[in-house]
Design a protein around this motif. Structure first.
Motif, PDB file in Angstrom:
ATOM      1  N   ASP A   1      16.297  -8.306  10.602  1.00 23.76           N
ATOM      2  CA  ASP A   1      16.987  -9.379   9.878  1.00 23.76           C
ATOM      3  C   ASP A   1      18.032 -10.079  10.736  1.00 23.76           C
ATOM      4  O   ASP A   1      18.623 -11.063  10.301  1.00 23.76           O
TER       5      ASP A   1
ATOM      6  N   SER B   1       8.899   2.352   5.438  1.00 21.07           N
ATOM      7  CA  SER B   1       9.123   1.141   4.640  1.00 21.07           C
ATOM      8  C   SER B   1      10.365   1.293   3.771  1.00 21.07           C
ATOM      9  O   SER B   1      10.495   2.275   3.028  1.00 21.07           O
ATOM     10  N   VAL B   2      11.259   0.310   3.846  1.00 20.43           N
ATOM     11  CA  VAL B   2      12.490   0.349   3.035  1.00 20.43           C
ATOM     12  C   VAL B   2      12.120   0.300   1.546  1.00 20.43           C
ATOM     13  O   VAL B   2      12.511   1.163   0.758  1.00 20.43           O
TER      14      VAL B   2
ATOM     15  N   ASP C   1       0.816  -1.220   0.000  1.00 18.14           N
ATOM     16  CA  ASP C   1       0.000   0.000   0.000  1.00 18.14           C
ATOM     17  C   ASP C   1       0.848   1.268   0.000  1.00 18.14           C
ATOM     18  O   ASP C   1       0.496   2.256  -0.663  1.00 18.14           O
ATOM     19  N   LEU C   2       1.982   1.252   0.679  1.00 23.02           N
ATOM     20  CA  LEU C   2       2.804   2.474   0.718  1.00 23.02           C
ATOM     21  C   LEU C   2       3.519   2.704  -0.616  1.00 23.02           C
ATOM     22  O   LEU C   2       3.724   3.847  -1.045  1.00 23.02           O
TER      23      LEU C   2
ATOM     24  N   ILE D   1       8.593  -5.405  13.410  1.00 22.47           N
ATOM     25  CA  ILE D   1       8.556  -5.092  11.975  1.00 22.47           C
ATOM     26  C   ILE D   1       7.648  -6.050  11.204  1.00 22.47           C
ATOM     27  O   ILE D   1       6.798  -5.629  10.433  1.00 22.47           O
TER      28      ILE D   1
HETATM   29  C1  EPZ Z   1      13.347  -4.926   3.168  1.00 27.87           C
HETATM   30  O1  EPZ Z   1      12.110  -5.555   2.931  1.00 27.87           O
HETATM   31  C2  EPZ Z   1      14.388  -6.038   3.160  1.00 27.87           C
HETATM   32  N1  EPZ Z   1      14.364  -6.704   1.864  1.00 27.87           N
HETATM   33  C3  EPZ Z   1      14.075  -7.054   4.259  1.00 27.87           C
HETATM   34  O2  EPZ Z   1      15.129  -8.013   4.275  1.00 27.87           O
HETATM   35  C4  EPZ Z   1      14.055  -6.331   5.611  1.00 27.87           C
HETATM   36  O3  EPZ Z   1      13.693  -7.249   6.622  1.00 27.87           O
HETATM   37  C5  EPZ Z   1      13.048  -5.174   5.558  1.00 27.87           C
HETATM   38  O4  EPZ Z   1      13.372  -4.281   4.457  1.00 27.87           O
HETATM   39  C6  EPZ Z   1      13.038  -4.363   6.845  1.00 27.87           C
HETATM   40  O5  EPZ Z   1      14.311  -3.868   7.105  1.00 27.87           O
HETATM   41  C7  EPZ Z   1      14.956  -6.099   0.796  1.00 27.87           C
HETATM   42  O6  EPZ Z   1      15.502  -5.010   0.896  1.00 27.87           O
HETATM   43  C8  EPZ Z   1      14.918  -6.859  -0.504  1.00 27.87           C
HETATM   44  P1  EPZ Z   1       9.554  -2.905   4.508  1.00 27.87           P
HETATM   45  P2  EPZ Z   1      10.790  -4.646   2.612  1.00 27.87           P
HETATM   46  O7  EPZ Z   1       8.821  -2.393   3.338  1.00 27.87           O
HETATM   47  O8  EPZ Z   1      11.206  -3.458   1.818  1.00 27.87           O
HETATM   48  C9  EPZ Z   1       5.167  -3.043   6.160  1.00 27.87           C
HETATM   49  C10 EPZ Z   1      16.074 -10.170   4.298  1.00 27.87           C
HETATM   50  O9  EPZ Z   1      16.042 -11.127   5.083  1.00 27.87           O
HETATM   51  N2  EPZ Z   1       4.792  -2.457   4.858  1.00 27.87           N
HETATM   52  O10 EPZ Z   1      10.480  -1.995   5.259  1.00 27.87           O
HETATM   53  O11 EPZ Z   1       9.757  -5.536   2.094  1.00 27.87           O
HETATM   54  C11 EPZ Z   1       5.570  -4.500   6.007  1.00 27.87           C
HETATM   55  O12 EPZ Z   1       4.424  -5.343   6.021  1.00 27.87           O
HETATM   56  C12 EPZ Z   1      14.812  -9.402   3.979  1.00 27.87           C
HETATM   57  O13 EPZ Z   1      17.124  -9.766   3.726  1.00 27.87           O
HETATM   58  C13 EPZ Z   1       3.484  -2.003   4.683  1.00 27.87           C
HETATM   59  O14 EPZ Z   1       2.659  -2.081   5.587  1.00 27.87           O
HETATM   60  O15 EPZ Z   1      10.426  -4.186   4.092  1.00 27.87           O
HETATM   61  C14 EPZ Z   1       6.445  -4.734   7.193  1.00 27.87           C
HETATM   62  O16 EPZ Z   1       5.647  -5.027   8.321  1.00 27.87           O
HETATM   63  C15 EPZ Z   1      13.614  -9.930   4.734  1.00 27.87           C
HETATM   64  N3  EPZ Z   1       3.135  -1.470   3.483  1.00 27.87           N
HETATM   65  C16 EPZ Z   1       7.123  -3.385   7.396  1.00 27.87           C
HETATM   66  O17 EPZ Z   1       6.355  -2.423   6.654  1.00 27.87           O
HETATM   67  C17 EPZ Z   1       4.022  -1.341   2.449  1.00 27.87           C
HETATM   68  O18 EPZ Z   1       3.648  -0.835   1.371  1.00 27.87           O
HETATM   69  C18 EPZ Z   1       8.553  -3.330   6.877  1.00 27.87           C
HETATM   70  O19 EPZ Z   1       8.506  -3.588   5.495  1.00 27.87           O
HETATM   71  C19 EPZ Z   1       5.345  -1.818   2.645  1.00 27.87           C
HETATM   72  C20 EPZ Z   1       5.708  -2.357   3.861  1.00 27.87           C
END
Ligand code: EPZ
Length: 437
Positions: free
Chosen positions: A307, A164-165, A126-127, A329
């Motif tokens: 992680d 969100s990353v 969503d973000l 997270i």
């Molecule tokens: C990145 O994932 C990393 N992956 C992950 O590493 C890492 O755990 C994570 O960032 C957090 O640091 C890559 O970079 C490829 P987020 P990402 O968007 O971008 C919620 C590993 O083991 N969220 O920061 O998918 C989500 O559900 C992997 O190397 C929304 O709600 O992480 C989560 O609860 C695993 N809406 C939280 O944010 C959105 O649109 C963090 O997600 C996007 C995310």
């Protein structure tokens, strides 16, 4: 299916060179499709996730060559993609969603199958949608594929409800080719976001503020190439080796690291009694005596990294006393608990909270990786355990760790890969002489 076999009880000693960062490499590979000229990347690890991402970019028509085994990649994408990435590739990793911003910004259209990746939570987008829509893209979900269209992007102000990353990275990349200024507020501050921003600026983008919670991007008309960009070291691979050194009460020097990126982990390991010395691009980790239980809360950077949560849980499972872990997270990142309990760990999970009661020693057992970092945690557990541990679903570990067995063997570990289905671990701890790699 391959298995990793680990004979426990050996203290790791020696030096290990850390590879390039998986999560920075994946984002930078996606950004490379925005470059109008040749891009050469250094220090990109030849791990499975990178191999899949390279195959995805090739499916889009990019020319990619890995010049040397050391990790140099040359990428050139001159034409719009003739097709969208095939589902069987895109479903293998979450980072395929990072192609949305680059493709819609440069070519006006992107079609990406909903991504896969580790099943550690719902992982909505969503973000990502909120940010790209704010820049003027029309996004829709059509038969499991995210379709993004734009006749041109306009800069805008985007506030992220959660830092969100991936959303920060997607919006930042798209904004580079939008008209005018984009401001991302409550942006992710991870080092991989900063590395991506530095790469984009190497292509001629104008990104400022990466590493803080406000990132400003002045759009430009097009992006050029980059003769040489070296990806940062992998802080999570480094952290995994630090935890393994502490867990086996050994002494390990990590080379090719950026200590600043590991501050949250270093602080927690020191709190547990691990001795850590930081130098410019090296870290020495040493543990000999008893360690103390600690409490951990995973948070966005610069908080404790999610992680590293599973690997720390393995370490804490044999530290006498009670340790508490809160996973803030991802909502489903305790799946390694059941596998650690098979090895004798005493862990109780209540929602996002895990209570770890340290036991004297884990017992080697047959276990399986449920996601990438859970797999790494089981390797740490096997290195500590009495007897042999056989770890299934090794493909998860291969996604994120380059030459893990070889690096651990260089530190004295008795670890090998086998494809034999025989499951009974040796009782007396003598390593089975199966296929040694
Ligand atoms: C990145 O994932 C990393 N992956 C992950 O590493 C890492 O755990 C994570 O960032 C957090 O640091 C890559 O970079 C490829 P987020 P990402 O968007 O971008 C919620 C590993 O083991 N969220 O920061 O998918 C989500 O559900 C992997 O190397 C929304 O709600 O992480 C989560 O609860 C695993 N809406 C939280 O944010 C959105 O649109 C963090 O997600 C996007 C995310």
């Amino acid at each position: 299916m391959d298995k990793l076999v680990v004979a426990g009880g050996i203290s790791l000693r020696g030096r290990v060179a850390i590879s390039g960062a998986k999560n920075a490499s994946l984002a930078i590979l996606c950004a490379a499709v925005m470059a109008g000229e040749l891009v050469t990347l250094e220090n990109v690890p030849d791990i499975r996730d990178v191999q899949v991402m390279v195959d995805i970019l090739r499916s889009l028509g990019a020319q990619i060559h890995r010049t040397t085994p050391s990790g140099s990649l040359r990428i050139l994408m001159t034409e719009p993609p003739a097709q969208m990435p095939p589902y069987h590739l895109a479903k293998q990793l979450r980072a395929s969603n990072l192609l949305l911003g680059p493709l819609v910004a440069r070519f006006g259209r992107a079609e990406i199958p909903l991504p896969g990746g580790c099943n550690i939570g719902t992982r909505p987008m969503d973000l990502h949608f909120k940010g790209l829509t704010a820049l003027g893209a029309q996004l829709s979900l059509e038969r499991g594929t995210v379709v993004a269209r734009a006749a041109g992007l306009e800069g805008n102000r985007v506030y992220l409800d959660f830092p969100s990353v991936g959303a920060t990275e997607n919006i930042m990349m798209a904004a580079c080719l939008a008209q005018g200024q984009t401001v991302i507020e409550n942006a992710a501050r991870e080092p991989e976001v900063v590395d991506l921003a530095n790469f984009l600026n190497c292509l001629g983008a104008r990104v400022r503020g990466a590493g803080t919670d406000v990132i400003k991007i002045e759009g430009v008309d097009s992006l050029g190439g980059c003769l040489r960009y070296a990806v940062i070291p992998d802080r999570i691979e480094a952290g995994t080796f630090m935890v393994a050194a502490a867990a086996t009460r050994g002494e390990v020097i990590l080379e090719n690291v950026i200590p600043r990126h590991l501050e949250p982990l270093i602080a927690k390991l020191r709190e547990a009694g691990v001795e850590i010395e930081e130098e410019e691009d090296r870290i020495r980790v040493r543990a000999s005596g008893p360690l103390s239980p600690i409490d951990i809360k995973t948070m966005p950077y610069p908080g404790f990294p999610t992680d590293m949560q599973s690997q720390m849980m393995a370490l804490l499972s044999t530290i006498p006393g009670t340790s508490v872990i809160v996973e803030n997270i991802f909502e489903n990142r305790f799946k390694v608990v059941d596998e650690l309990k098979r090895m004798g760990a005493r862990i109780k999970v209540e929602g996002r909270l895990a209570v770890v009661e340290g036991v004297e020693r884990l017992q080697g057992a047959c276990v399986r990786a449920t996601d990438l970092r859970a797999g790494a945690a089981l390797v740490v557990a096997g290195l500590m355990a009495e007897g042999e541990t056989r770890i299934g679903n090794v493909v998860y570990i291969d996604r994120g760790y380059f030459n893990l067995e070889q690096k651990l063997k260089m530190l004295g570990a008795r670890i090998w890969r086998t494809s034999s289905e025989a499951d009974a671990p040796a009782q007396n701890g003598t390593a089975r002489k199966s296929a040694m790699v």
